[in-house]
Enzyme design. Structure first.
Site, PDB file in Angstrom:
ATOM      1  N   ASP A   2     -11.787  -4.466   0.584  1.00 44.82           N
ATOM      2  CA  ASP A   2     -11.461  -5.525   1.527  1.00 44.82           C
ATOM      3  C   ASP A   2     -11.591  -6.896   0.869  1.00 44.82           C
ATOM      4  O   ASP A   2     -12.680  -7.262   0.419  1.00 44.82           O
ATOM      5  CB  ASP A   2     -12.418  -5.399   2.720  1.00 44.82           C
ATOM      6  CG  ASP A   2     -12.082  -6.394   3.805  1.00 44.82           C
ATOM      7  OD1 ASP A   2     -10.945  -6.341   4.278  1.00 44.82           O
ATOM      8  OD2 ASP A   2     -12.937  -7.228   4.136  1.00 44.82           O
ATOM      9  N   THR A  26      -6.347 -10.296   3.978  1.00 47.10           N
ATOM     10  CA  THR A  26      -7.230 -11.216   3.263  1.00 47.10           C
ATOM     11  C   THR A  26      -6.982 -11.200   1.758  1.00 47.10           C
ATOM     12  O   THR A  26      -7.143 -12.228   1.097  1.00 47.10           O
ATOM     13  CB  THR A  26      -8.708 -10.891   3.539  1.00 47.10           C
ATOM     14  OG1 THR A  26      -8.934  -9.511   3.265  1.00 47.10           O
ATOM     15  CG2 THR A  26      -9.065 -11.184   4.967  1.00 47.10           C
ATOM     16  N   ASP A  39     -10.624  -3.905  10.616  1.00 41.91           N
ATOM     17  CA  ASP A  39      -9.293  -4.434  10.302  1.00 41.91           C
ATOM     18  C   ASP A  39      -8.239  -3.782  11.197  1.00 41.91           C
ATOM     19  O   ASP A  39      -7.355  -4.451  11.735  1.00 41.91           O
ATOM     20  CB  ASP A  39      -8.912  -4.157   8.838  1.00 41.91           C
ATOM     21  CG  ASP A  39      -9.661  -5.075   7.871  1.00 41.91           C
ATOM     22  OD1 ASP A  39     -10.599  -5.759   8.321  1.00 41.91           O
ATOM     23  OD2 ASP A  39      -9.302  -5.097   6.679  1.00 41.91           O
TER      24      ASP A  39
HETATM   25  N1  ADP Z   1       1.935   3.008   3.214  1.00 43.97           N
HETATM   26  C1  ADP Z   1       2.261   1.857   2.665  1.00 43.97           C
HETATM   27  N2  ADP Z   1       3.383   1.732   1.956  1.00 43.97           N
HETATM   28  C2  ADP Z   1       3.712   0.551   1.400  1.00 43.97           C
HETATM   29  N3  ADP Z   1       2.976  -0.564   1.486  1.00 43.97           N
HETATM   30  C3  ADP Z   1       1.843  -0.500   2.185  1.00 43.97           C
HETATM   31  C4  ADP Z   1       1.416   0.706   2.802  1.00 43.97           C
HETATM   32  N4  ADP Z   1       0.256   0.462   3.416  1.00 43.97           N
HETATM   33  C5  ADP Z   1      -0.041  -0.830   3.193  1.00 43.97           C
HETATM   34  N5  ADP Z   1       0.911  -1.424   2.450  1.00 43.97           N
HETATM   35  C6  ADP Z   1       0.970  -2.815   2.013  1.00 43.97           C
HETATM   36  O1  ADP Z   1      -0.231  -3.169   1.346  1.00 43.97           O
HETATM   37  C7  ADP Z   1      -0.487  -4.563   1.537  1.00 43.97           C
HETATM   38  C8  ADP Z   1      -1.871  -4.782   2.081  1.00 43.97           C
HETATM   39  O2  ADP Z   1      -2.837  -4.291   1.211  1.00 43.97           O
HETATM   40  P1  ADP Z   1      -4.396  -4.493   1.461  1.00 43.97           P
HETATM   41  O3  ADP Z   1      -5.101  -3.911   0.298  1.00 43.97           O
HETATM   42  O4  ADP Z   1      -4.718  -3.969   2.815  1.00 43.97           O
HETATM   43  O5  ADP Z   1      -4.552  -6.050   1.411  1.00 43.97           O
HETATM   44  P2  ADP Z   1      -4.839  -7.126   2.531  1.00 43.97           P
HETATM   45  O6  ADP Z   1      -6.298  -7.431   2.398  1.00 43.97           O
HETATM   46  O7  ADP Z   1      -3.995  -8.284   2.152  1.00 43.97           O
HETATM   47  O8  ADP Z   1      -4.481  -6.543   3.850  1.00 43.97           O
HETATM   48  C9  ADP Z   1       0.555  -5.055   2.546  1.00 43.97           C
HETATM   49  O9  ADP Z   1       1.574  -5.729   1.874  1.00 43.97           O
HETATM   50  C10 ADP Z   1       1.075  -3.769   3.158  1.00 43.97           C
HETATM   51  O10 ADP Z   1       2.378  -3.873   3.645  1.00 43.97           O
HETATM   52 MG    MG Z   2      -5.157  -4.771   4.729  1.00 40.90          MG
END
Ligand code: ADP
Ligand code: MG
Length: 542
Positions: free
Chosen positions: A61, A94, A389
């Protein structure tokens, strides 16, 4: 007079100006962004953080990682604050917000190298971020409150980058039910206050044992072994008063000269406790939930009458219990019958190695709890963050009623549309908008890199797909390592998470670019007031 230096700043003050100040700030902010880039997306890596007390956290996170790392540069702190705001406003995105901010600054550096004035860059960035919001609105899809499929998809997308991703299917079901059950209609709009969802963590079992409970759970046991463990038709008394005799406030000396006097003194105490028990018994309550302690003698009398009692309950739980059961918390033992609440069942059950008390079938159905289970504390803690989240994104979609596809699709769409938008502006502003457009590619690029894909191939394929009408749904599928239709894969995010991430990042970049003079006072030696160095010792409260 002339030739003499004139000092206007205190001795020891450090000052950097113009390009130096800008470059320093940009470098610091970009360093933070680079540090968490590898955590983005489903194939992002986790970080293990150890604080100076030796406590370990394993997390993916962004907000948590940044909260734990200790930075001293003001611009780096500023970027960390950005993640905090994103978390407070939307609960997700985030990592993205910090990664985007870093890239916007990197692109701005190129413009600074070309001797473009920061105020022109700021103007271009501002136009671009406002346009980006419009582009997001255009590509968004409407969602109704009863569209569980999309609500679950949003929760799953949010959880897919976390440790809980293996269980995201069953968890999203629980979480959507939880948020919907606490949602209320206000002025014709649905509104969800997720603080009404109580989260309890209990190590043991596995994530699949995580459950939704229709009611309130306390990590407590009944105080006396003889008290009933299961109360059907609970009549509940909530007390914010110790059921014990308070010690005399003044140090009084009691002269006792005979054994009879000791007995009389003890009898007197006993009578007072008995009187307190009698008042509770007379109220008709069969479950006493007390925020403070309960004396052994009172425990004994209550148990004899088949009344169960719990002591030292957290204030926040007392408040939730009051809301759920309709009981009013009281601080005295007078007129107790006016304060009682009700629940269909109160029961002590063993969960893992411990017992917990479940109060279910409450008068107010808008009280639900989630009990998180998992093999180790590290897992349970990270699961709690992921669930937080996911609850936030479900709430966001209920509020905004709009989602956009994930996987970098919105960023590519913005990047492309901004290209067209940049035309028609003066040449330097146009360059700034183009750089903004380029910076948006950092999200799909990073998702591709973290999935082991070649980012150049992926970006050119994505641009090709998005150029065609209806191609706005294409993004990076990190699981299959290819460009894919995000709508088909059910990868969706709340529009507000994206809007906040892009606007927040741009505003931060603009603010950093606006600074051309850094004047730092000399550090006070020992100015930390004897606080330990590191997290906790700083004034950062998050
Ligand atoms: N199954 C998936 N396939 C493609 N992209 C994904 C999938 N799940 C999440 N994402 C992408 O991953 C990114 C978020 O990653 P994350 O590690 O949760 O970071 P954040 O803290 O910014 O939310 C977003 O751009 C989201 O669209
Ligand atoms: Mg996320």
């Amino acid at each position: 007079m002339y030739g003499q230096p004139v000092y206007i700043l205190k001795e020891g003050t450090e000052r950097s100006r113009g390009k130096d100040a800008q470059r320093n700030n940009i470098t610091a902010a970009r360093a933070v962004s680079e540090a968490i880039r590898s955590a983005l997306g489903p194939k992002g890596m986790d970080k293990m953080l150890i604080d100076n007390f030796g406590d370990t956290t394993v997390t993916n996170d962004g907000a948590t990682i940044l909260k734990e790392i200790e930075v001293s540069h003001p611009a780096a702190k500023f970027v960390i604050d950005l993640a905090k705001t994103q978390d407070q406003e939307t609960g997700d995105g985030t990592t993205s917000v910090v990664v985007i901010a870093g890239e916007l600054l990197k692109q701005a550096e190129d413009l600074l190298d070309m001797d473009i004035h920061p105020s022109v860059i700021i103007e271009g960035y501002k136009l671009a971020r406002l346009k980006a919001n419009e582009i997001l609105d255009e590509m968004a899809q409407d969602v109704q409150f009863d569209d569980d499929k999309i609500l679950r998809a949003v929760a799953e997308t949010s959880m897919s980058s976390k440790i809980v991703s293996g269980e995201k299917g069953s968890l999203s079901d629980i979480l959507v039910k939880a948020v919907k059950s606490i949602s209320e209609e206000k002025d014709g709009k649905m509104f969800a206050d997720i603080d009404n969802i109580q989260i309890q963590k209990k190590k043991g079992g596995s994530l699949t044992d995580t459950e939704l409970i229709d009611g309130i759970i306390m990590d407590k046991e009944f105080v006396h072994a003889d008290m009933p463990k299961k109360i059907e038709g609970a009549v509940i008394l909530l007390l914010d008063k110790g059921l014990e005799l308070s010690k005399t406030e003044i140090d009084a000396k009691i002269n006792i000269t005979s054994p009879e006097q000791i007995q009389a003194f003890l009898d007197n105490e006993h009578d007072m406790l008995k009187e307190m028990s009698d008042k509770i018994i007379a109220s008709g309550a069969n479950l006493v939930l007390c925020q403070k302690g309960i004396d052994d003698i009172i425990q004994h009398y209550l148990a004899k009458k088949g009344i169960s009692a719990v002591r030292r309950i957290k204030k926040s739980d007392m408040e939730k219990l009051a809301k759920a059961t309709g009981a009013k918390i009281t601080t005295s033992l007078e007129d107790l019958e006016n304060y009682l609440g009700k629940a269909a069942l109160a029961e002590e059950k063993s969960i893992g190695d411990d017992n917990m008390i479940f109060v279910t079938g409450c008068d107010n159905p808008k009280a639900v709890s989630i009990i998180i289970r998992g093999g180790t504390d590290l897992i349970v803690d990270e699961a709690e963050r992921a669930i937080h989240d996911a609850l936030c994104v479900i709430r966001q979609v209920i509020h905004d009623k709009k989602v956009v596809p994930g996987g970098g699709a919105p960023e590519i769409q913005i990047s492309q549309k901004l290209g067209d938008f940049s035309m028609g502006h003066t040449s330097k502003v146009q360059l700034a908008i183009e750089k903004f457009a380029k910076a948006m590619e950092i999200i799909p690029r990073t998702l591709a890199e973290n999935a082991g894909l070649d980012p150049i191939d992926v970006l050119s394929e994505l641009h090709g797909k998005h150029a065609v009408q209806g191609g706005h749904v294409f993004g990076v599928n990190p699981f299959k390592a290819k460009v894919d239709d995000m709508a088909k894969l059910n990868v969706f995010e709340p529009i507000s998470v994206k809007k906040q991430a892009i606007s927040g990042a741009a505003e931060a970049a603009e603010m950093i670019l606006r600074i051309d003079d850094v004047i730092a006072a000399k550090e006070l030696s020992g100015g930390m007031g004897g606080m330990p160095p590191g997290p906790g010792g700083m004034d950062e409260d998050y």
